[in-house]
Design a protein around this motif. Structure first.
Motif, PDB file in Angstrom:
ATOM      1  N   VAL A 129      45.582  27.284  -0.636  1.00 41.47           N
ATOM      2  CA  VAL A 129      44.373  26.900   0.202  1.00 41.47           C
ATOM      3  C   VAL A 129      43.279  27.482  -0.500  1.00 41.47           C
ATOM      4  O   VAL A 129      42.155  26.782  -0.696  1.00 41.47           O
ATOM      5  CB  VAL A 129      44.704  27.418   1.483  1.00 41.47           C
ATOM      6  CG1 VAL A 129      43.282  27.261   2.635  1.00 41.47           C
ATOM      7  CG2 VAL A 129      45.683  26.665   2.350  1.00 41.47           C
ATOM      8  N   ASP A 130      43.213  28.565  -0.588  1.00 40.88           N
ATOM      9  CA  ASP A 130      42.044  29.573  -1.166  1.00 40.88           C
ATOM     10  C   ASP A 130      42.236  30.569  -2.099  1.00 40.88           C
ATOM     11  O   ASP A 130      43.705  30.809  -2.285  1.00 40.88           O
ATOM     12  CB  ASP A 130      41.091  29.571  -0.322  1.00 40.88           C
ATOM     13  CG  ASP A 130      41.536  30.554   0.979  1.00 40.88           C
ATOM     14  OD1 ASP A 130      42.420  31.250   0.869  1.00 40.88           O
ATOM     15  OD2 ASP A 130      41.129  30.294   2.107  1.00 40.88           O
ATOM     16  N   ARG A 131      41.523  31.668  -2.258  1.00 38.08           N
ATOM     17  CA  ARG A 131      41.993  32.853  -2.957  1.00 38.08           C
ATOM     18  C   ARG A 131      42.858  33.701  -2.223  1.00 38.08           C
ATOM     19  O   ARG A 131      43.485  34.720  -2.632  1.00 38.08           O
ATOM     20  CB  ARG A 131      40.600  33.438  -3.603  1.00 38.08           C
ATOM     21  CG  ARG A 131      39.771  32.598  -4.497  1.00 38.08           C
ATOM     22  CD  ARG A 131      38.839  33.649  -4.967  1.00 38.08           C
ATOM     23  NE  ARG A 131      37.881  34.126  -4.009  1.00 38.08           N
ATOM     24  CZ  ARG A 131      37.035  35.086  -3.927  1.00 38.08           C
ATOM     25  NH1 ARG A 131      36.719  35.670  -5.213  1.00 38.08           N
ATOM     26  NH2 ARG A 131      36.409  35.735  -3.251  1.00 38.08           N
ATOM     27  N   ASP A 132      42.823  33.681  -0.849  1.00 42.33           N
ATOM     28  CA  ASP A 132      43.603  34.426   0.197  1.00 42.33           C
ATOM     29  C   ASP A 132      44.732  33.873   0.736  1.00 42.33           C
ATOM     30  O   ASP A 132      45.207  34.656   1.617  1.00 42.33           O
ATOM     31  CB  ASP A 132      42.623  34.901   1.189  1.00 42.33           C
ATOM     32  CG  ASP A 132      41.274  35.281   0.501  1.00 42.33           C
ATOM     33  OD1 ASP A 132      41.311  36.507  -0.103  1.00 42.33           O
ATOM     34  OD2 ASP A 132      40.151  34.933   1.010  1.00 42.33           O
ATOM     35  N   THR A 133      44.947  32.732   0.539  1.00 40.42           N
ATOM     36  CA  THR A 133      45.933  31.828   1.278  1.00 40.42           C
ATOM     37  C   THR A 133      46.965  30.900   0.684  1.00 40.42           C
ATOM     38  O   THR A 133      46.111  30.059  -0.305  1.00 40.42           O
ATOM     39  CB  THR A 133      45.232  31.137   2.472  1.00 40.42           C
ATOM     40  OG1 THR A 133      44.333  32.004   3.099  1.00 40.42           O
ATOM     41  CG2 THR A 133      46.532  30.739   3.561  1.00 40.42           C
TER      42      THR A 133
ATOM     43  N   PRO B 151      43.388  29.726  -6.988  1.00 35.54           N
ATOM     44  CA  PRO B 151      42.798  28.273  -6.543  1.00 35.54           C
ATOM     45  C   PRO B 151      43.311  27.359  -8.007  1.00 35.54           C
ATOM     46  O   PRO B 151      43.162  26.209  -7.924  1.00 35.54           O
ATOM     47  CB  PRO B 151      41.616  28.330  -6.311  1.00 35.54           C
ATOM     48  CG  PRO B 151      41.450  29.522  -5.526  1.00 35.54           C
ATOM     49  CD  PRO B 151      42.306  30.422  -6.584  1.00 35.54           C
ATOM     50  N   PHE B 152      43.190  28.137  -9.084  1.00 34.48           N
ATOM     51  CA  PHE B 152      43.345  27.308 -10.324  1.00 34.48           C
ATOM     52  C   PHE B 152      44.656  27.207 -11.138  1.00 34.48           C
ATOM     53  O   PHE B 152      44.752  26.812 -12.119  1.00 34.48           O
ATOM     54  CB  PHE B 152      42.159  27.752 -11.486  1.00 34.48           C
ATOM     55  CG  PHE B 152      40.853  28.211 -10.580  1.00 34.48           C
ATOM     56  CD1 PHE B 152      40.095  26.860 -10.593  1.00 34.48           C
ATOM     57  CD2 PHE B 152      40.393  29.251 -10.240  1.00 34.48           C
ATOM     58  CE1 PHE B 152      38.831  27.202  -9.764  1.00 34.48           C
ATOM     59  CE2 PHE B 152      39.255  29.412  -9.622  1.00 34.48           C
ATOM     60  CZ  PHE B 152      38.244  28.551  -9.472  1.00 34.48           C
ATOM     61  N   ALA B 153      45.646  27.899 -10.419  1.00 36.88           N
ATOM     62  CA  ALA B 153      46.918  28.190 -10.896  1.00 36.88           C
ATOM     63  C   ALA B 153      47.580  26.808 -10.817  1.00 36.88           C
ATOM     64  O   ALA B 153      47.774  26.423  -9.747  1.00 36.88           O
ATOM     65  CB  ALA B 153      47.550  29.441 -10.331  1.00 36.88           C
ATOM     66  N   GLU B 154      48.505  26.242 -11.799  1.00 40.49           N
ATOM     67  CA  GLU B 154      49.331  25.259 -11.678  1.00 40.49           C
ATOM     68  C   GLU B 154      50.584  25.866 -11.628  1.00 40.49           C
ATOM     69  O   GLU B 154      51.639  25.075 -10.925  1.00 40.49           O
ATOM     70  CB  GLU B 154      49.209  24.568 -13.085  1.00 40.49           C
ATOM     71  CG  GLU B 154      47.780  23.902 -13.284  1.00 40.49           C
ATOM     72  CD  GLU B 154      48.048  23.205 -14.637  1.00 40.49           C
ATOM     73  OE1 GLU B 154      49.008  22.654 -15.052  1.00 40.49           O
ATOM     74  OE2 GLU B 154      46.561  22.680 -14.956  1.00 40.49           O
TER      75      GLU B 154
END
Length: 128
Positions: free
Chosen positions: A54-58, A81-84
């Protein structure tokens, strides 16, 4: 020589479950409720099927039975957020829960909570 058995019959198992739980012998739903703290067992055996950031926290995590869980992190995980691909650090317990971490590009991102959830929201389509 016979192998020792803790419960030797189905009737004994049912009596033990009813006796320990204090409930009647009628079947009950075993599905956890949405929002309830949860864990995903057998991580090393591939019990995590999918994840959605969702974002950097979730992030949302799906188990092999297609149940969804919402994972809240203790602090922002910059590269999430950028991790595959991500890893799940369960610290030797083989259960992904609120005491676990997500590994993203070498960064340990500890969880604050892991709760049963509805599926993640759909991403809005870009207009163009």
């Amino acid at each position: 020589m016979t192998t020792p058995h803790f419960i030797t019959s189905l009737a004994g198992a049912a009596a033990l479950v009813v006796g320990l739980s204090g409930l009647s012998a009628t079947p009950a739903s075993t599905a956890p409720a949405v929002g309830e703290e949860a864990s995903i067992p057998f991580v090393s055996a591939g019990s995590i099927r999918d994840f959605r950031v969702v974002d950097r926290d979730t992030l949302y995590v799906q188990d092999i039975q297609r149940n969804w869980y919402r994972a809240e992190l203790m602090a922002p995980c910059t590269d999430l957020p950028f991790a595959e691909t991500i890893g799940f650090d369960v610290r030797g317990t083989n259960r992904f829960d609120r005491f676990s971490s997500v590994l993203v590009r070498g960064q340990h991102c500890p969880l604050k909570s892991l709760v049963v959830s509805a599926p993640p929201p759909k991403k809005a389509k870009k207009k163009g």
